[in-house]
Design a protein around this motif. Structure first.
Motif, PDB file in Angstrom:
ATOM      1  N   ALA A 102       0.893  -1.278   0.012  1.00  0.00           N
ATOM      2  CA  ALA A 102      -0.039  -0.009   0.177  1.00  0.00           C
ATOM      3  C   ALA A 102       0.808   1.158   0.077  1.00  0.00           C
ATOM      4  O   ALA A 102       0.621   2.034  -0.641  1.00  0.00           O
ATOM      5  CB  ALA A 102      -1.114   0.072   1.134  1.00  0.00           C
ATOM      6  N   LEU A 109       1.530   6.760   4.924  1.00  0.00           N
ATOM      7  CA  LEU A 109       0.726   7.601   5.600  1.00  0.00           C
ATOM      8  C   LEU A 109       1.282   8.590   6.203  1.00  0.00           C
ATOM      9  O   LEU A 109       2.704   8.329   6.852  1.00  0.00           O
ATOM     10  CB  LEU A 109      -0.124   6.879   6.803  1.00  0.00           C
ATOM     11  N   ASP A 291      -7.419  -3.524   1.344  1.00  0.00           N
ATOM     12  CA  ASP A 291      -6.513  -2.598   1.646  1.00  0.00           C
ATOM     13  C   ASP A 291      -6.592  -1.090   1.452  1.00  0.00           C
ATOM     14  O   ASP A 291      -6.341  -0.229   1.804  1.00  0.00           O
ATOM     15  CB  ASP A 291      -4.971  -3.064   1.081  1.00  0.00           C
ATOM     16  N   ARG A 295      -7.136   2.044   3.562  1.00  0.00           N
ATOM     17  CA  ARG A 295      -6.063   3.038   3.332  1.00  0.00           C
ATOM     18  C   ARG A 295      -6.735   4.519   3.052  1.00  0.00           C
ATOM     19  O   ARG A 295      -6.637   5.440   3.469  1.00  0.00           O
ATOM     20  CB  ARG A 295      -5.146   2.979   2.212  1.00  0.00           C
ATOM     21  N   THR A 340      -9.062   0.886  11.576  1.00  0.00           N
ATOM     22  CA  THR A 340      -8.499   1.983  10.493  1.00  0.00           C
ATOM     23  C   THR A 340      -8.369   3.204  11.533  1.00  0.00           C
ATOM     24  O   THR A 340      -7.809   4.257  10.995  1.00  0.00           O
ATOM     25  CB  THR A 340      -9.420   2.283   9.457  1.00  0.00           C
TER      26      THR A 340
END
Length: 454
Positions: A102, A109, A291, A295, A340
């Motif tokens: 990812a 991130l 995913d 995300r 998340t």
């Protein structure tokens, strides 16, 4: 089998003229002020009343999250959370494991620079569509457990509020049904917490305006999905679409909305009209669908919840709670999506949406719609395998508050107050405390909606 019918009906209904109820005493009763003495200095911590809850705007206090395995906090509890004795910055923890694939696809991130803590609000809500029957809903809330309204900011057909977003202007379909600031003020004046709902990837208007941001085949041609109205679908892998949705959310926050709720946070169901398969990239270089959705929610949480202290929540298909196979198709992995960091997940566990003969938790339901309590309870019991884990977010089910005539005589029942309240009882018996009623016509029977407390 996945059923995406949300019982939409966009007919207008005349609102009866009613005098506004004076509820100042109620607001005063809910106002909480905490004074804390620190080395002889009294710090007055101001809280803002947002829909009957004291919602924290100041930074420096620990985040408060409802633990579904314990008793829910009262308004008094929310107003008495002590301030820390240090000025250490608030920190946000990522609970999902590192995902190198990812990271390679979207980039790593980036945490909020100065994350802002927030207060979780225990929601007992009504869905109001495009702010239909507002006065009637306020009266119902004044005489029941209702304390929050969900209003549509963006639907698949377009934008409902008075937006000035540039991308929205380019796409068009700006209906301007209501002035968002005025609606929020009216709700806040009546102690109602306002949740702004944004339909995400089911967006054929965006896909038509920007074909390269739609789900396409391997040659770059947009695909049309048979079970999605034979329309195109915005590509959940395209982070330009993420930016657009988050920008709309931030605009709504600037107009006073208390919480952002993302719906259609998923991939399309069914096949394509051409028979071609969606193409998202080379094999082995593309993260899984789950995913992708995870995300997006992490990114939205960082840019909205962590940055502004405004909760982010997401709607989840009810079938994803009980079927990992359907969850894989949708990109809604119940086992991981709750980690998340979003404030809450709202599974749409509508009995009418389950197929005849559904077997759940060892029980076969010949006509699931006839068993509102049992279907809700058993779906949540199955899902509890994951949501009882530490750090899983709050679970706040949507409740069926409409009669599903369309599934055929003998297979449905009238969803009157008893049927609706039975689902609330099931939620409580599953150890949860929150819920939202869904009726596309915004027609709800009178009642307290207290579940076992009625």
């Amino acid at each position: 089998m996945i059923n995406d019918n949300k019982n939409y009906d966009f007919n207008e209904y005349k609102r009866n003229e009613k005098k506004e109820t004076d509820r100042s005493k109620k607001r005063l009763a809910r106002l909480q002020t905490t004074f804390i003495s620190l080395t002889g200095v009294v710090l007055a911590l101001g809280f803002v009343l947002l829909g009957g809850v004291i919602f924290k705007k100041a930074s420096g206090q620990p985040v408060f999250r409802v633990n579904e395995t314990s008793a829910a906090p009262s308004i008094a509890t929310l107003g008495s959370v002590p301030a820390p004795t240090t000025t250490a910055p608030f920190e946000v923890t990522e609970y999902l494991p590192d995902n190198p694939l990812a990271d390679a696809f979207w980039g790593e991130l980036t945490p909020a620079q100065d994350p802002v803590p927030y207060e979780h609000f225990e929601v007992h809500g009504l869905y109001l569509h495009r702010v239909v029957n507002l006065e009637e809903s306020l009266e119902l809330a004044a005489n029941s457990e209702i304390n929050a309204f969900v209003i549509d900011l963006k639907e698949a057909e377009g934008i409902y509020y008075n937006t000035s977003n540039e991308t929205a202007q380019e796409i068009g379909y700006l209906y301007n049904y209501y002035n968002l600031e005025e609606v929020v003020q009216t709700c806040h004046d009546n102690d109602i917490y306002v949740i702004g709902r944004i339909v995400c990837f089911k967006d054929p208007r965006l896909a038509a305006t920007y074909p390269d941001r739609a789900i396409c085949d391997s040659t770059g041609n947009p695909l049309f999905f048979t079970t999605e109205g034979s329309e195109a679908f915005a590509n959940p892998y395209d982070d330009r679409n993420w930016d657009y949705l988050i920008e709309l959310a931030m605009e709504a926050i600037s107009k006073g909305v208390d919480e952002i709720q993302f719906d259609y946070v998923r991939f399309p169901t069914g096949g394509t009209t051409s028979g071609a398969e969606p193409y998202f990239g080379s094999s082995g270089q593309v993260p899984s669908k789950s995913d992708c959705i995870n995300r997006f929610l992490q990114t939205a949480r960082i840019r909205i919840q962590d940055t502004y202290g405004i909760p982010v929540t997401a709607d989840i298909f009810g079938i994803a709670v009980t079927s990992s196979l359907d969850g894989e198709i949708l990109g809604q992995d119940w086992a991981t999506v709750g980690f998340t960091g979003v404030d809450a997940l709202c599974p749409m566990i509508y009995p009418s949406h389950y197929a005849l003969g559904t077997r759940m938790n060892g029980i076969t339901f010949d006509s699931p719609d006839l068993y509102p309590y049992e279907v809700m309870l058993n779906a949540l019991l199955i899902g509890s395998e994951y949501y009882i884990q530490p750090n899983y977010c709050t679970v706040r089910p949507y409740i069926q508050a409409f009669t599903a005539y369309y599934i055929g005589e003998g297979n449905y029942r009238e969803y009157d107050y008893e049927a609706i309240n039975d689902q609330i009882r099931a939620i409580q018996d599953a150890g949860l405390n929150e819920w939202i009623l869904w009726n596309a016509l915004v027609l709800y029977p009178e009642g307290n909606y207290g579940g076992n407390n009625d």
